[in-house]
Design a protein around this motif. Structure first.
Motif, PDB file in Angstrom:
ATOM      1  N   MET A 223       0.884  -0.870   0.013  1.00  0.00           N
ATOM      2  CA  MET A 223       0.040   0.308   0.018  1.00  0.00           C
ATOM      3  C   MET A 223       0.943   1.467  -0.067  1.00  0.00           C
ATOM      4  O   MET A 223       2.146   1.320   0.747  1.00  0.00           O
ATOM      5  N   THR A 224       0.188   2.289  -0.417  1.00  0.00           N
ATOM      6  CA  THR A 224       1.490   3.342  -0.350  1.00  0.00           C
ATOM      7  C   THR A 224       0.864   3.956   0.542  1.00  0.00           C
ATOM      8  O   THR A 224       0.773   3.967   1.426  1.00  0.00           O
ATOM      9  N   ASP A 225       2.343   4.758   0.972  1.00  0.00           N
ATOM     10  CA  ASP A 225       2.548   5.211   3.259  1.00  0.00           C
ATOM     11  C   ASP A 225       2.450   6.761   2.508  1.00  0.00           C
ATOM     12  O   ASP A 225       2.704   7.412   3.125  1.00  0.00           O
TER      13      ASP A 225
ATOM     14  N   ALA B 165      -6.025   7.708   1.867  1.00  0.00           N
ATOM     15  CA  ALA B 165      -6.485   7.045   2.315  1.00  0.00           C
ATOM     16  C   ALA B 165      -6.992   7.908   3.432  1.00  0.00           C
ATOM     17  O   ALA B 165      -6.348   8.827   3.715  1.00  0.00           O
TER      18      ALA B 165
ATOM     19  N   THR C  11      -6.289   7.567 -11.359  1.00  0.00           N
ATOM     20  CA  THR C  11      -6.406   6.637 -12.219  1.00  0.00           C
ATOM     21  C   THR C  11      -6.426   5.575 -12.959  1.00  0.00           C
ATOM     22  O   THR C  11      -6.206   5.843 -14.351  1.00  0.00           O
TER      23      THR C  11
ATOM     24  N   ASN D  32      -9.782   2.167  -8.065  1.00  0.00           N
ATOM     25  CA  ASN D  32      -9.059   2.028  -6.506  1.00  0.00           C
ATOM     26  C   ASN D  32      -9.299   0.243  -6.425  1.00  0.00           C
ATOM     27  O   ASN D  32     -10.264  -0.587  -6.891  1.00  0.00           O
ATOM     28  N   ASP D  33      -8.610  -0.278  -4.873  1.00  0.00           N
ATOM     29  CA  ASP D  33      -8.571  -1.474  -4.940  1.00  0.00           C
ATOM     30  C   ASP D  33      -9.559  -1.811  -4.167  1.00  0.00           C
ATOM     31  O   ASP D  33     -10.150  -3.050  -4.134  1.00  0.00           O
ATOM     32  N   THR D  34     -10.206  -1.427  -3.405  1.00  0.00           N
ATOM     33  CA  THR D  34     -11.577  -1.508  -2.514  1.00  0.00           C
ATOM     34  C   THR D  34     -12.538  -2.202  -3.582  1.00  0.00           C
ATOM     35  O   THR D  34     -13.128  -3.422  -3.187  1.00  0.00           O
TER      36      THR D  34
ATOM     37  N   ASP E 197      -4.098  -0.414  -8.624  1.00  0.00           N
ATOM     38  CA  ASP E 197      -2.553  -0.453  -7.852  1.00  0.00           C
ATOM     39  C   ASP E 197      -1.346   0.566  -8.929  1.00  0.00           C
ATOM     40  O   ASP E 197      -0.152   0.339  -8.374  1.00  0.00           O
TER      41      ASP E 197
ATOM     42  N   SER F 179      -1.498   2.079  -4.736  1.00  0.00           N
ATOM     43  CA  SER F 179      -1.023   1.635  -4.333  1.00  0.00           C
ATOM     44  C   SER F 179       0.534   0.379  -4.244  1.00  0.00           C
ATOM     45  O   SER F 179       0.788  -0.403  -3.267  1.00  0.00           O
TER      46      SER F 179
END
Length: 509
Positions: free
Chosen positions: A1-3, A20, A284, A443-445, A460, A463
């Motif tokens: 995951m991106t920080d 996030a 994205t 998005n991943d979710t 991704d 992420s």
């Protein structure tokens, strides 16, 4: 995951995006201004102080104006950012040289498609049952269902199905008006679509949209694929259903004779759509689809952007790469028509975003449009078309349509698009026929929540730091695989029968 704690898309932006969820009391900007309450992923926080009336910038463009004082670190959304005037000092063609340079040099690609005798190239092979009026919608749907359920299509492996195009109009309209002309283009565009091997028009018999009228206008060029009947002349509802089924059984052997063969990717027309957008759409999936659009242009193919109300506020970016003054004037006239149309109905061009869009972080139509326009990539705008008009020019083009996805996609497909690519951030259960829909998540979710609906994840990009270029190449590969017959998620679910929605314009009488 991106920080990453924040995303800044342009150095001029006065807001940043939260990749996030930010908890209450956290300080994503690190400016000593903790959040009073949690802020969802995809939403915006202020980078600078905004006085009342000052512009809010994202993508380096105006997305609204502060409706109250906004301090650095504040959540920026509908409660403090309002729709406002945007840049309308159109610099037509200012970026055309840059846009021409953006056309990528791409090695030729191919797919396995259906070559038609008239030079068209299909990605699917359907028999279409087209209702000319709502009165015949039931019979075409019932006939298609009975044929599909009979199992007879198993004997015709090169036929993808029998699909019914029923709708709620076709009468109670001005026979010479705009609404009738649009419906006529839509019906004929689907009946003669590259993905259709044969078509049967079915009318009641006394409606405005007469079968004979369309045959007189268009029939000579497609007489080998044109068939028609009416309920009144055939003997009623049940007799017409049975007659349609008999006609389909007679057509099946000929339609089945066509086989997939190698076709150039340059023959593709790809419709670009988005729905259920969120704050990540313009970060994205949409720009990744823009990369794929550029690659299609480099291959000599066509990418069709639409939804005029949803490029409102971003039209200046398209006009800067218009290939000619004529192209620019047509787009400007469409924008002006929509401004007048909404005003006539006491509406606003900012009736968008929807509640779901806002929950996903989009605040005004200006913001939504800037993200939506990213689907169109960076190459020259070579042509502008009216709704459901036949698309003939290669490259990146625009078609005037409403923002409502089924109506917009119906126009793009009528114009000749053999595949549709649909980005979504909130989720979508959209499909289309005869052109299949590919769905991309932002998005991943969402990708994990709706695995049976989403064909490819673009989350991704954030992420896992996947590059836009790599994701765009992945989208192009998926387009070509789908063009060759790979089944999309929406096709597997059987979607597309109820997304045929012609645009109704004008008085219902």
């Amino acid at each position: 995951m991106t920080d990453q704690k924040i995303l800044v898309l342009n150095s001029a932006d006065t807001v940043a995006i939260l990749p996030a969820r930010a908890a209450s009391g956290s300080d994503p900007l690190g400016v000593g201004a903790p959040l009073a309450s949690a802020v969802p992923a995809g939403h915006k926080i202020a980078r600078v102080r905004h006085e009342v009336g000052e512009p809010v910038l994202k993508f380096g463009q105006i997305i609204g104006a502060a409706s109250e004082v906004i301090a650095p670190g504040d959540h920026v959304h509908s409660h403090n950012c309002a729709f406002s005037a945007h840049d309308s000092a159109y610099a037509v063609g200012a970026d055309l040289a840059r846009a021409k340079a953006a056309i990528p040099q791409v090695a030729p690609r191919t797919f396995n498609g259906y070559r038609r005798q008239n030079g068209q190239t299909g990605t699917r092979n359907y028999i279409a049952l087209c209702a000319t009026v709502n009165c015949s919608a039931t019979v075409v749907r019932r006939a298609a269902a009975e044929i599909e359920n009979s199992g007879v299509l198993r004997d015709y492996p090169n036929v993808d199905g029998v699909t019914a195009f029923g709708h709620g109009t076709g009468c109670g309209m001005d026979s010479g008006g705009l609404g009738a002309r649009l419906l006529e283009r839509v019906l004929w565009g689907h009946a003669t679509h590259p993905n259709v091997g044969a078509a049967i028009f079915v009318g009641l018999g006394c409606e405005v949209m007469q079968v004979a009228r369309m045959k007189a206008h268009f029939g000579e060029a497609h007489s080998d694929r044109f068939h028609g009947l009416t309920i009144q002349e055939t003997g009623g509802t049940r007799a017409t259903i049975d007659r349609i089924k008999d006609m389909v059984l007679q057509l099946l052997p000929d339609v089945n004779q066509v086989e997939r063969t190698v076709c150039p990717a340059s023959s593709l027309k790809v419709a670009l759509q988005c729905g259920g957008s969120d704050g990540f759409s313009g970060v994205t999936a949409n720009p990744a689809l823009g990369v794929a659009s550029d690659l299609l242009v480099g291959l000599g193919a066509t990418a069709i952007l639409s939804e005029t109300p949803e490029i409102y506020g971003a039209e200046q970016l398209l006009l800067r790469r218009a290939a000619s003054e004529e192209v620019a004037r047509k787009l400007i006239s469409q924008i002006e028509w929509w401004e007048s149309y909404t005003a006539m109905h006491k509406g606003s061009m900012d009736n968008n975003p929807s509640p779901g869009n806002k929950a996903g972080g989009l605040t005004t139509i200006l913001e939504k449009s800037l993200g939506a326009a990213a689907k169109g990539g960076s190459t020259p705008l070579t042509a502008v078309y009216d709704y459901a008009e036949q698309v003939t020019e290669p490259g990146f083009v625009f078609m005037d349509t409403p923002g409502y996805d089924p109506v917009s996609a119906t126009g793009q497909i009528a114009g000749g698009a053999q595949i549709l690519v649909f980005t979504t951030g909130r989720g979508s259960a959209f499909g289309s026929k005869p052109a299949p829909t590919i769905k991309l998540s932002t998005n991943d979710t969402l990708f994990n929540a709706m695995p049976d609906d989403i064909d490819l994840n673009c989350g991704d990009i954030l992420s896992a730091s996947v590059s836009l270029h790599l994701k765009g190449s992945e989208i192009l590969d998926l387009i070509l695989a789908t063009a060759s017959g790979a089944c999309t998620k929406s096709e597997a679910l059987g979607l597309g029968d109820h997304e045929f929605v012609p645009w109704q314009v004008g008085a219902v009488m």
